[in-house]
Design an enzyme around this catalytic site. Sequence first.
Site: not given
Length: 337
Positions: A37, A62, A102, A111, A141, A144, A146, A171-172, A174, A191, A198
């Site tokens: 965050g 915090k 989370g 995940r 974010v 897991p 999704d 992931d894309s 990476r 591209h 994910h």
Amino acid sequence: MRQERSDIQTGETRTGTGGIQAGTTAKVAVVGAGSVGATLAYAVLIRGAAREVALYDVDTAKVRAQALDLAHGIQFMPMARVEGSDDVAVCAGADVVVVTAGAKQQPGQTRIDLAARTVGLARTLMPQLVEVAPQAVYLMVTNPVDVVTYAALKYSGLPRAQVLGSGAVLDSSRFRYLIADHVGVAVQNVHAYVAGEHGDTAVPLWSSATIGGVPLLELDPFDGREPLTQEVRDAIAHDVVHSAYDIIAGKGATAYAIGLAASRIVEAITNDEHRIMPVSSLVSAYRGIDDVCLSVPTMVSHDGAGALLPTPLSDAELTALHRSADALRAAAAEVGL
């Protein structure tokens, strides 16, 4: 709940207690003041994607400290205002609410293993957030991601477009980095997308990947580098999925890349860019896939998750995408969704 805020003014004229004067850019609220965050908030500020950033966390000390730390650097960023609070009301009026709160993923834990705890959090948190920011676009974010996105959509009662997940954007990134490194070009010239979960069933879309407009699988690597054989492609696909586990094992958590990836999604929303990004959203009647949140190339704008692109898929990729959807549906069913 005791409320304690760090509210740092940076030069804008305030209009009572109703926010910054008209004409400024968006307000982004970040739920969860942990490493992800805080890194995301920092990236949003550095990129100038918002004029107001609000941090919300139940850990009073915090969230106050994170807000102060960010605000003390405002001199070196585009003009902005930072606020931190343990009161959900700090999110009121946000254009985008990013949920990073989370359970922390532990070394060796998938995940999907996190699903029960994070879905429980979404059940409690989403109605509270929607009450104070009903018009916001919600970017999930938390992993897991999704399954959490599906849960957030269900428990919020919001339309599909208003709830999306960071999905396979990281992931894309990476994927593109590994391709660029192997082929010998700048990553900005690659591209390529990852679709599906994910997570472990992510699907690298080799058949639609291009470099400088040339289909990747028709392009020979530069400077005598090793060709993109099936073995090399399999190794790259493995690294796309498992690199997060290596990072978690080495430093305890991922933060920088996901913070940057999520901040780029925020920017696409606040700037109404209509940018194509592989975010996670509710998929219906997409190549035979229904009622599941997963990633495919999607139009992202101020409205949130828009149209899904009919990205070309090979037969193997389509089969893998269906397999990924089935895995996510099974995971959602296990936690009562």
